[in-house]
Design an enzyme around this catalytic site. Structure first.
Site, mmCIF file in Angstrom:
data_model
loop_
_atom_site.group_PDB
_atom_site.id
_atom_site.type_symbol
_atom_site.label_atom_id
_atom_site.label_comp_id
_atom_site.label_asym_id
_atom_site.label_seq_id
_atom_site.Cartn_x
_atom_site.Cartn_y
_atom_site.Cartn_z
ATOM 1 N N GLY A 190 0.075 -10.127 -5.110
ATOM 2 C CA GLY A 190 -1.052 -9.371 -5.659
ATOM 3 C C GLY A 190 -1.109 -9.432 -7.173
ATOM 4 O O GLY A 190 -0.149 -9.840 -7.842
ATOM 5 N N GLY A 254 1.426 -15.667 1.111
ATOM 6 C CA GLY A 254 1.826 -16.624 2.126
ATOM 7 C C GLY A 254 1.770 -18.054 1.599
ATOM 8 O O GLY A 254 1.836 -18.309 0.398
ATOM 9 N N ILE A 308 3.758 -4.076 -9.239
ATOM 10 C CA ILE A 308 3.153 -2.939 -9.925
ATOM 11 C C ILE A 308 3.720 -1.623 -9.402
ATOM 12 O O ILE A 308 3.680 -0.593 -10.088
ATOM 13 C CB ILE A 308 1.614 -2.987 -9.756
ATOM 14 C CG1 ILE A 308 0.918 -2.166 -10.851
ATOM 15 C CG2 ILE A 308 1.199 -2.537 -8.364
ATOM 16 C CD1 ILE A 308 -0.571 -2.371 -10.911
ATOM 17 N N ASP A 309 4.302 -1.657 -8.186
ATOM 18 C CA ASP A 309 4.858 -0.443 -7.585
ATOM 19 C C ASP A 309 6.225 -0.071 -8.137
ATOM 20 O O ASP A 309 6.747 1.002 -7.817
ATOM 21 C CB ASP A 309 4.981 -0.613 -6.066
ATOM 22 C CG ASP A 309 3.642 -0.719 -5.383
ATOM 23 O OD1 ASP A 309 2.624 -0.364 -6.013
ATOM 24 O OD2 ASP A 309 3.603 -1.164 -4.221
ATOM 25 N N GLU A 408 -0.453 5.307 -1.559
ATOM 26 C CA GLU A 408 -1.077 4.672 -0.397
ATOM 27 C C GLU A 408 -0.159 4.612 0.824
ATOM 28 O O GLU A 408 -0.634 4.525 1.959
ATOM 29 C CB GLU A 408 -1.522 3.251 -0.751
ATOM 30 C CG GLU A 408 -0.386 2.330 -1.164
ATOM 31 C CD GLU A 408 -0.872 0.927 -1.483
ATOM 32 O OE1 GLU A 408 -1.866 0.510 -0.875
ATOM 33 O OE2 GLU A 408 -0.258 0.255 -2.331
ATOM 34 N N ILE A 467 -7.043 -0.641 -11.456
ATOM 35 C CA ILE A 467 -5.772 -0.598 -12.178
ATOM 36 C C ILE A 467 -5.113 -1.970 -12.179
ATOM 37 O O ILE A 467 -4.585 -2.428 -13.196
ATOM 38 C CB ILE A 467 -4.834 0.447 -11.535
ATOM 39 C CG1 ILE A 467 -5.385 1.862 -11.756
ATOM 40 C CG2 ILE A 467 -3.419 0.331 -12.092
ATOM 41 C CD1 ILE A 467 -4.588 2.942 -11.053
#
Length: 584
Positions: A190, A254, A308-309, A408, A467
């Site tokens: 991502g 992937g 980002i997490d 989330e 974001i």
């Protein structure tokens, strides 16, 4: 400057580096690719054994006083007698400063302060093609003295020294000539703020520090190795890309076909691969490294962790996280304005955090407008005494409005039970999550509609993709620069199969297996979560039984306290809490 540079004497540096008094020396030999701890009194040494190709056996060194070095692979581990390249300036400097630096470099004694016997890890380098200022050289000498970094801070005098990683930075010898280097950069997974900054600094670092002119960008993630065109990257081409969000190389999930990827690397003559991505991407990079090692190719594989997490273990934090927390403030502020502008207003903000709630937690602490923060690590329930609905009703009666931040990945068990959803995965193997924000908003509306105690007005905000797409802020730009340059220095020095990142504030080279072995999660029995509960004044939604179970699931007892009895541990914990309680 590192703490080592503040020591006023050689003995102080030596004691700060190892903290022992038994004449223990750490011998690091780059030529034969091994590291061993030895004791001059005993004369013993233990040399790590590299596993056979393909089994990814850790390169671990043990030593006296509980030292453990989790080293990263090197090209000479599987390509013996690989020649080295000394990186002194191409043209001899006639300046007084240049002569002083060369004289200073030659004057370093045969046995350096850390006992490495003029090894490649302790002596600094002169940056390729340039004479660096003498003050910078002095600083680099001091910073290179301590080349091992502890995974955990040692807090007890008699406890073992614990696990260490190799410190990142330039080395005196390189294993690639500038003209022979053909590097490539790929971004996977991502989007994340800072991707373009990392790309820019890798290109500029290779070009300006080592004179490398051939750098390719792989278009479209892993599958771009064998199904897409490449992009030629130059300092001029990447000059302004750090001002944009996303990645100029494109990305995908992937598409990892190890054989095709390594075939492409071999066919194109690529000998340095820089892979930017999260835990799944780094897992793929580890497989690529193993295949390259099996084929005996002189190719350095370096990973730059991206998530980002902030859920990558070992390292202090991942790039893009500071920017994400900063951008989340805008959504929280908008929800707060909407909620307080109407009677019984409720603002719900969903932030990123599939398995880890770091963004939600830090954004809540930074905002001070949030009344309740829900994260995946902290279970909660909706109905009944002490449940979320009861707390929402109480807060609305007290303040007349309320803001809820939810990650989330929070409450997915409740949502799956309610919607009877089937577990599915995306192309990267991540669990496909239901939109917990919409579900939670509807549940709150339904509850107050049924109870008829009060009417509410709820506003739901999901800033997730806004974001992810923004450029990195100043803090992340600096951080991305350090990561990129550390990766470049490591690859040029012949290290491979490693990821770069800060450990206890200092950048280091970390083996792939440490990055992909688990995920970094918020510890809800830790101080930071306690600070959040104090800030929001929300209940923990946990029973005493849940807290006991959470403590049991935490990491096992640190190696720093091994060998002590349970009573000794209890005593140390009491002393520590008494002396450090004011730090909270």
């Amino acid at each position: 400057m590192d703490s080592i540079s503040s020591c006023s004497s050689i003995s102080a540096i030596k004691s700060r580096t190892f903290g022992t008094s038994d004449s223990k020396a750490l011998t690091l030999n780059l030529r034969n690719g091994v590291a061993a701890f030895s004791n001059s009194k005993v004369g013993s040494s233990r040399v790590p054994q590299m596993g056979t190709s393909g089994n990814n056996q850790p390169k671990i060194v043990t030593g006296e006083a509980g030292y453990v070095l989790e080293d990263v692979p090197h090209l000479i581990d599987y390509i013996p007698d690989l020649p080295t390249k000394g990186y002194l300036p191409r043209k001899k400097s006639k300046s007084l400063v240049g002569k002083k630096m060369l004289k200073l470099l030659k004057s370093i004694p045969g046995e350096d302060m850390c006992g490495c016997h003029r090894s490649d890890f302790c002596r600094p380098i002169l940056i390729h093609c340039k004479i660096i200022p003498h003050t910078q050289l002095l600083s680099s000498i001091l910073s290179m003295m301590m080349t091992l970094l502890p995974k955990s801070i040692v807090v007890h005098k008699s406890s073992p020294r614990g696990t260490h990683f190799r410190r990142a930075g330039p080395r005196q010898k390189a294993y690639f000539e500038s003209d022979e280097v053909h590097a490539c950069i790929v971004t996977c997974g991502g989007l994340c703020p800072g991707l373009n900054t990392v790309i820019r600094e890798i290109v500029c670092g290779l070009y300006h520090m080592y004179g490398v002119t051939r750098v390719l960008g792989i278009d479209g993630g892993y599958r771009g190795f064998y199904s897409r065109n490449t992009i030629s990257l130059t300092p001029k081409f990447v000059n302004d890309i750090h001002k944009r969000g996303g990645t100029i190389l494109g990305t995908s999930r992937g598409g990892h076909d190890t054989s095709k990827i390594v075939d492409s690397i071999q066919d194109r003559g690529i000998n340095q691969v820089y892979i930017i991505g999260g835990d799944g991407t780094q897992r793929g990079a580890s497989v690529i490294f193993e295949e390259i090692k099996r084929r005996g190719l002189k190719v350095a594989v370096a990973g730059i962790p991206k998530t980002i997490d902030n859920d990558i273990p070992v390292i202090d934090k991942s790039f893009g996280f500071d920017t994400a927390v900063e951008e989340a403030q805008r959504a929280i502020n908008a929800a707060h304005v909407e909620a307080e502008s109407i009677e019984n207003g409720v603002g719900v903000v969903k932030l990123m955090g599939r398995y880890s709630g770091f963004i939600a937690m830090y954004a809540t602490l930074a905002s001070r407008d949030v009344d309740c923060c829900l994260i995946p690590e902290s279970p909660f329930y909706l109905e009944g005494p002490g449940g979320l609905f009861e707390f929402v009703e109480k807060r609305l009666k007290e303040n007349g409005h309320m803001v809820i931040v939810i990650a989330e990945g929070a409450g997915q068990e409740l949502l799956c039970e309610s919607m009877r959803s089937i577990h599915q995965q995306d192309a990267s193997g991540n669990k496909l999550l239901q939109d917990v924000g919409l579900w939670m908003s509807q549940k709150i509306k339904d509850h107050f509609s049924r109870s008829k105690k009060m009417g509410i007005t709820l506003k739901y905000i999901d800033p997730t993709y806004m974001i992810r797409a923004v450029p990195s802020n100043a803090s992340d730009n600096v951080y991305c620069t350090l990561l990129a340059q550390s990766a470049v220095h490591g690859a040029m020095a012949g290290y491979t199969g490693f990821t770069v990142g800060p450990v206890n504030g200092r950048h280091s080279y970390i083996p792939f297996y440490r990055i992909i072995e688990r995920q970094n999660n918020v510890v809800i029995t830790d101080r930071m979560w306690a600070r959040l509960l104090s800030s929001t004044n929300q209940p923990s939604f946990l029973s005493p039984k849940d807290i006991v179970e959470e403590k049991k699931e935490e990491a096992p007892q640190s190696l720093l306290l091994n060998g002590l009895s349970s009573k000794d541990n209890e005593l140390l914990e009491k002393v520590s809490s008494n002396t450090c309680g004011n730090v909270l």
